[in-house]
Enzyme design. Structure first.
Site, mmCIF file in Angstrom:
data_model
loop_
_atom_site.group_PDB
_atom_site.id
_atom_site.type_symbol
_atom_site.label_atom_id
_atom_site.label_comp_id
_atom_site.label_asym_id
_atom_site.label_seq_id
_atom_site.Cartn_x
_atom_site.Cartn_y
_atom_site.Cartn_z
ATOM 1 N N ASP A 102 1.045 -1.392 -0.013
ATOM 2 C CA ASP A 102 -0.213 0.008 0.028
ATOM 3 C C ASP A 102 0.675 1.157 -0.164
ATOM 4 O O ASP A 102 2.023 1.231 0.569
ATOM 5 C CB ASP A 102 -0.759 -0.321 1.337
ATOM 6 C CG ASP A 102 -2.266 0.707 1.056
ATOM 7 O OD1 ASP A 102 -3.360 0.253 1.294
ATOM 8 O OD2 ASP A 102 -2.115 2.080 0.557
ATOM 9 N N ASN A 148 3.534 2.057 -4.624
ATOM 10 C CA ASN A 148 2.416 2.124 -5.468
ATOM 11 C C ASN A 148 2.684 1.112 -6.670
ATOM 12 O O ASN A 148 3.445 1.642 -7.808
ATOM 13 C CB ASN A 148 2.365 3.557 -6.143
ATOM 14 C CG ASN A 148 1.014 3.433 -7.121
ATOM 15 O OD1 ASN A 148 0.535 2.533 -7.535
ATOM 16 N ND2 ASN A 148 0.822 4.747 -7.192
ATOM 17 N N ASN A 181 -8.954 0.834 -7.187
ATOM 18 C CA ASN A 181 -8.817 1.391 -8.422
ATOM 19 C C ASN A 181 -8.493 0.159 -9.505
ATOM 20 O O ASN A 181 -7.961 -0.389 -9.529
ATOM 21 C CB ASN A 181 -7.916 2.460 -8.374
ATOM 22 C CG ASN A 181 -6.535 2.157 -8.319
ATOM 23 O OD1 ASN A 181 -5.993 1.783 -9.228
ATOM 24 N ND2 ASN A 181 -6.282 2.368 -6.886
ATOM 25 N N CYS A 247 -17.620 12.482 -1.580
ATOM 26 C CA CYS A 247 -16.677 11.124 -1.572
ATOM 27 C C CYS A 247 -17.372 9.981 -1.554
ATOM 28 O O CYS A 247 -18.490 9.967 -1.266
ATOM 29 C CB CYS A 247 -15.662 11.469 -0.275
ATOM 30 S SG CYS A 247 -16.553 11.165 1.116
ATOM 31 N N CYS A 300 -8.398 -12.053 -25.748
ATOM 32 C CA CYS A 300 -7.874 -11.297 -24.713
ATOM 33 C C CYS A 300 -6.735 -10.633 -25.141
ATOM 34 O O CYS A 300 -5.699 -11.036 -25.879
ATOM 35 C CB CYS A 300 -7.458 -12.078 -23.449
ATOM 36 S SG CYS A 300 -6.901 -10.827 -22.053
ATOM 37 N N CYS A 305 -2.318 -13.913 -20.754
ATOM 38 C CA CYS A 305 -3.465 -14.658 -20.677
ATOM 39 C C CYS A 305 -3.624 -15.687 -21.540
ATOM 40 O O CYS A 305 -4.005 -16.713 -21.443
ATOM 41 C CB CYS A 305 -4.492 -13.705 -20.803
ATOM 42 S SG CYS A 305 -6.234 -14.400 -20.678
#
Lengths: 421, 421
Positions: A102, A148, A181, A247, A300, A305
């Site tokens: 995080d 991140n 996200n 928010c 895809c 994948c």
């Protein structure tokens, strides 16, 4: 004041200091010191044994070998409302190693969800989480990354951790996505497709009353790039939802339920009991739990994948008995045909539905008596209560959890949208 | 050593002491001091506002007036694996007042569930919980009772708290049962029947993989004495379950899910959104969520239940629109007949099923296409995935969560058993 008094005062200060450290700091941070001994996972029924209630699962015959949990390394990406509770559950279950990612800080605005405390405001989430978790169960090795993963260099680090972060320097066993996200989910998807690593996706809607978990086995089930993200329909009129200047709403209840369902399915996968649900939704307004399974998209955009799909096909050819990775064998029967039509066995409490690209058998736990329909015309007919997160080409930045209605676009149109992101 | 040095040492001690108190004690225990100011429930979107994500529910139009939550008093009986998480969720949501009942102590053996920390071992559960909860949200008034409500004198105290424990000395708004035994559930049932107080029952199975919540409105739905307790079938062969010398198993996942579903439905009731589910089960092995509704037993042994049934009938006669207390009007339609046959409206995501004594319409979210069957012969045909907790007359001490098969006894035989307890 005598010298004795001063000595007494000094002693008192030392005692205060000791208590302070005990109260504010975990006994072992980041996996413990060299001296720390991991406690035995005992089944003894005494009040002082933190594992008696877990080992009882084994003694009752529900789990074959509970201690296996110590062999596993789980990565939790995002330790917010869902991820922090997820990490706490795994820690209390005695998972071998926990790796947390995080880049956010604890804020007072997070206090409406479980886990973090006001005194932790300002700390990085991974540090605050690691301190609390080590205090709860010092037997768990905890490793944290305040990064991140959507940034290029940090994605490389993430990939490397997945490859070598396991207990013995091998690859990790499972990745749990608890991010909020689209970009971060795509980063996890890319990494797991490349490594052929199983992962669970999770999410909670911006209106706080819907959530879902999704199990992704590269090559066997649709990856996150195979189709637009699937979300739970909240049955709230979009027009009445005011979003301007507001928010995202959140509730500790919805997030607690999603974390519970997520870790429960992760435990089922790691310890081999029960049936894993491919996609499980939660609509809090009506206590409705839609389920679904989507097979991979042969077109895809993620090359890894496609590669995983080939490998999975070969694996099925070589050993037809091993077709359903991680799931009890009797659950779904695959037939060998071009489109990979799936037949779903009639089972009393089964809620696994399988949906193929192009061919669309539908069945869920709300429609037990529905016959399996097949159609080459429509693209992914979704089960009741589910919808895609976005639909139109002008929505360039898709909100994973936005509450738009079911798509009417073709596969190619949807894929073009995905590619344009 | 100079006097100045001694002054400095004294100051340091004072500072240590202050920090110690802040770390180890809640800012306000048992309802707060007179000086404590409750923070404004602001909708402002800033990191420092602990209520922004909750007030967003109101700004989005999901909840009419979120601040109403401050008017309500909720009683949580039992602050173990489910109750502690329940209390934390309500605290983080900013409930007005929380009253906790428990007589147990925190043990290391509780550490496999959420909430308590090893350092709290030895403290009474209500004290440990109150300390943590006050630190998390000092705006919530917390009152604790370290008592066993099944004992006569302490039951009287419990009854009195329910009558006058509300924010302004009025009666409390809701009782949440998070206990793990039959006697305590019966005590809550007796008190709530007498006062006509709505409550939620909750439970988790001894094998840790099933759980349920149940909403009880005296006079309108079956009380806890109307029928044997309803539990979720785990589909595990009883013969393979080894129980001798094994303590009850438990998992933080199952308990977190049950607490989340419980508080979510409590919030729906208090804040008036969504649909409350009368009985909601959770089978973790298959992610199956059976639902059901049982109407009151006209021959219930609890005289207050009979009285509440009379009052409910009169209420319906006087104002037919108010028949479904606490539930959206369109959900269930009652017909006026001797047996109180209930019709359940066809609704896409509704999962409310109604079962009457003697007459048995069945419908749940797993059997959407089932026709409603009626039969005077059989006693309470249960929905798929549900069963009664006990069946035979020789089982004198019923284990609420024992996993026996569906009863074949008549209403009267079952009631005789209940009476003999």
């Amino acid at each position: 004041m005598s010298l004795e008094d001063v000595e007494n005062i000094k002693k008192r200060i030392l005692n205060f200091k000791k208590t302070l450290i005990e109260l504010s700091e975990p006994s072992t941070l980041n996996g413990g010191t060299a001296e720390h001994t991991v406690r035995e996972m005992s089944a003894e029924v005494v009040d002082s044994n933190p594992y008696s209630r877990l080992m009882a699962l084994q003694r009752m015959g529900i789990v074959k070998n509970y201690e296996d949990i110590r062999k596993y390394t789980v990565v939790v990406v995002g330790v917010g409302g869902v991820g922090s509770v997820t990490a706490e559950m795994l820690t209390r279950c005695g998972i071998g190693k926990l790796i947390l990612f995080d880049y956010d800080k604890v804020e007072l605005a997070n206090m409406n969800r479980l886990f973090y405390q006001p005194a932790q405001a300002g700390l990085s989430k991974v540090t605050a989480a690691s301190m609390t978790l080590s205090r709860i169960n010092p037997d768990v090795k905890i490793q944290t990354y305040n990064t991140n993963i959507t940034l290029t260099t940090q994605f490389e680090e993430f990939l490397s951790v997945l490859k070598t972060g396991g207990i013995n320097g091998d690859r990790v066993d499972l990745v749990l996505s608890c991010v909020d996200n689209y970009e971060a989910r795509m980063a996890i998807n890319t990494a797991c497709n490349e490594l052929g690593l199983n992962w669970f996706e999770s999410g909670v809607s911006e209106n706080a009353v819907c959530g879902h978990i999704q199990y992704i086995v590269p090559g066997e089930s649709a990856c996150f790039a195979c189709a637009p993200p699937l979300v739970v329909a909240s049955d709230i009129d979009e027009k009445t939802l005011k979003k301007d200047g507001v928010c995202a709403a959140s509730l500790p209840t919805t997030m607690g339920v999603v974390a519970g369902l997520l870790v429960q399915n992760a435990l089922k996968k790691l310890l081999g009991f029960g049936k894993i649900t491919w996609y499980l939704g939660y609509n809090a307004l009506s206590d409705f739990f839609p389920t679904m399974m989507i097979k991979p998209n042969p077109n895809c955009n993620d090359n890894f994948c496609i590669k995983q799909q080939e490998e999975f096909k070969n694996k099925v050819k070589e050993d037809p008995d091993s077709t359903i990775q991680d799931l009890p064998e009797e659950q779904v029967i695959h037939e060998d045909n071009t489109w990979g039509i799936s037949l779903v066995e009639e089972e009393t409490t089964s809620n696994t539905s399988v949906v193929d690209f192009g061919i669309t058998p539908i069945k869920d736990n709300t429609n037990k008596n529905n016959s399996i329909t097949e159609s080459n015309e429509e693209y992914l007919s979704l089960n009741e209560g589910l919808e895609f997160a976005y639909q139109s080409a002008d929505q360039t930045a898709p909100h994973e959890e936005s509450l738009v209605k079911e798509t009417e676009l073709s596969v190619d149109e949807l894929r073009a949208q995905m590619a344009s992101l």
